[in-house]
Motif scaffolding. Structure first.
Motif, PDB file in Angstrom:
ATOM      1  N   UNK A 185       0.826  -1.206   0.000  1.00 52.45           N
ATOM      2  CA  UNK A 185       0.000   0.000   0.000  1.00 52.45           C
ATOM      3  C   UNK A 185       0.860   1.255   0.000  1.00 52.45           C
ATOM      4  N   UNK A 186       2.046   1.181   0.626  1.00 51.00           N
ATOM      5  CA  UNK A 186       2.963   2.319   0.594  1.00 51.00           C
ATOM      6  C   UNK A 186       3.456   2.578  -0.831  1.00 51.00           C
ATOM      7  N   UNK A 187       3.780   1.509  -1.554  1.00 50.83           N
ATOM      8  CA  UNK A 187       4.196   1.669  -2.945  1.00 50.83           C
ATOM      9  C   UNK A 187       3.068   2.283  -3.778  1.00 50.83           C
ATOM     10  N   UNK A 188       1.836   1.820  -3.544  1.00 48.78           N
ATOM     11  CA  UNK A 188       0.695   2.382  -4.271  1.00 48.78           C
ATOM     12  C   UNK A 188       0.526   3.862  -3.955  1.00 48.78           C
ATOM     13  N   UNK A 189       0.622   4.211  -2.658  1.00 49.99           N
ATOM     14  CA  UNK A 189       0.449   5.604  -2.269  1.00 49.99           C
ATOM     15  C   UNK A 189       1.568   6.475  -2.824  1.00 49.99           C
ATOM     16  N   UNK A 190       2.804   5.960  -2.821  1.00 48.62           N
ATOM     17  CA  UNK A 190       3.915   6.729  -3.361  1.00 48.62           C
ATOM     18  C   UNK A 190       3.690   7.029  -4.841  1.00 48.62           C
ATOM     19  N   UNK A 191       3.207   6.027  -5.579  1.00 46.17           N
ATOM     20  CA  UNK A 191       2.923   6.235  -6.989  1.00 46.17           C
ATOM     21  C   UNK A 191       1.771   7.187  -7.226  1.00 46.17           C
TER      22      UNK A 191
END
Length: 347
Positions: A185-191
């Protein structure tokens, strides 16, 4: 380097995670609640090819109507399809019902990525996301946002879709054994928030020091996308058939398979993504042309002419009369909702 990337990203996520109705706070323990994997699964199905902003009201509506997978499995098809209307990609809704019923028979969601992949409508991404987020398993989760972040981090310059194997391998290399759901979810939010498609906000990125594309000075060039294929133009006709001086309108349910399958709709002339409609009216009468609406599908752009007729004759085929005053609650697919609004405006 691997631990450093995941540690930096999770520390950023702990402070900057988006608050979403289907999420736990960062670092929160997984709930001992059978409704939890249901909420994760429902959100992942809804989010496929759809924005977070569009999904939020649908998620809240669905969980209010059907708070767990057993309730959704018992719901009538037409009620679910009507609730889904406007969210698009209607094959997802049909698979949603199939999946809910299979899970209800099983007595709950399977917990492994491999088993989840066997459920209707769940591909590699969704199965991995649910395994990581709902069950805390280490799984490599790659959606469009993760794809973009990873391609830039490792300067993967091969064009898509050929680059996806390398992107997945690189994502696997930085996915931690613990907090895999938070990491995904952190990767998704960063993107979504920082490493955006255009004008990435590199100065705010917790991974800037590790990003090879940033070091090269042109992160927005990655990932390299293939040239877009031209989308064919199609034309068709929808029929606004009323009776009692326009008080009621004739609606149909589209066949279960095919475009907008299973959705409530206005009758039409048989257009599809592969062919134009016939243009033939379904019954004789004094038809009026009201204008046309435009709608984009994945494989075609459609211009849909809207023809109107008030009649005492029963239209052919199966359908139902519905009060025009209740048309907004009829659960029409977005295309036909556009046509209805045109008809109500008098063209």
């Amino acid at each position: 380097m691997t631990a450093s990337i995941s540690d930096h990203l999770l520390a950023w996520y702990d402070k900057h995670a988006r608050a979403l109705p289907w999420r736990l706070p960062p670092g929160a323990p997984l709930p001992d609640d059978p409704a939890w994997p249901y909420r994760v699964w429902l959100s992942e199905v809804m989010l496929q090819q759809t924005t977070v902003a569009a999904v939020k009201p649908y998620f809240e509506k669905f969980t209010a109507l059907w708070p767990d997978v057993t309730a959704l499995a018992a719901a009538p098809d037409d009620a679910v399809m009507a609730a889904w209307a406007g969210l698009g990609y209607y094959s997802r809704a049909r698979n949603l019902m199939k999946c809910a019923r299979e899970v209800a028979v099983r007595g709950g969601f399977p917990t492994t990525e491999a088993e989840l992949r066997q459920l209707p409508g769940l591909g590699d991404y969704a199965a991995a996301a649910i395994a990581a987020i709902a069950f805390g398993q280490r799984a490599v989760v790659v959606d469009a946002n993760v794809e973009r972040v990873t391609a830039r981090l490792f300067a993967i310059t091969d064009p898509l879709p050929g680059a996806r194997k390398a992107i997945r391998a690189a994502t696997a290399g930085i996915t931690p054994a613990t907090r895999a759901g938070d990491f995904a979810q952190a990767m998704m939010d960063l993107g979504a928030q920082t490493c955006t498609t255009r004008s990435p906000r590199c100065l705010l990125c917790p991974l800037r020091a590790h990003c090879r594309a940033h070091a090269a000075g042109a992160p927005e060039r990655l990932p390299v996308k293939p040239a877009k294929k031209p989308v064919p133009e199609r034309s068709g006709t929808a029929f606004w058939i009323t009776r009692q001086g326009g008080a009621e309108v004739w609606l149909v349910t589209r066949p279960g398979k095919g475009m907008l399958g299973g959705m409530r709709a206005l009758p039409d002339d048989g257009w599809s993504a592969r062919a134009d409609g016939s243009g033939m009216v379904p019954l004789a009468g004094d038809w009026r042309e009201l204008g046309a609406v435009r709608h984009g599908f994945t494989h075609a752009q459609l211009t849909l002419r809207v023809m109107a007729l008030d009649t005492d004759s029963p239209p052919p085929g199966e359908g139902q009369w519905r009060p025009v005053s209740q048309i907004e609650d009829a659960g029409l697919a977005t295309l036909f909702a556009k046509a209805a609004r045109l008809a109500l405006a008098g063209g």
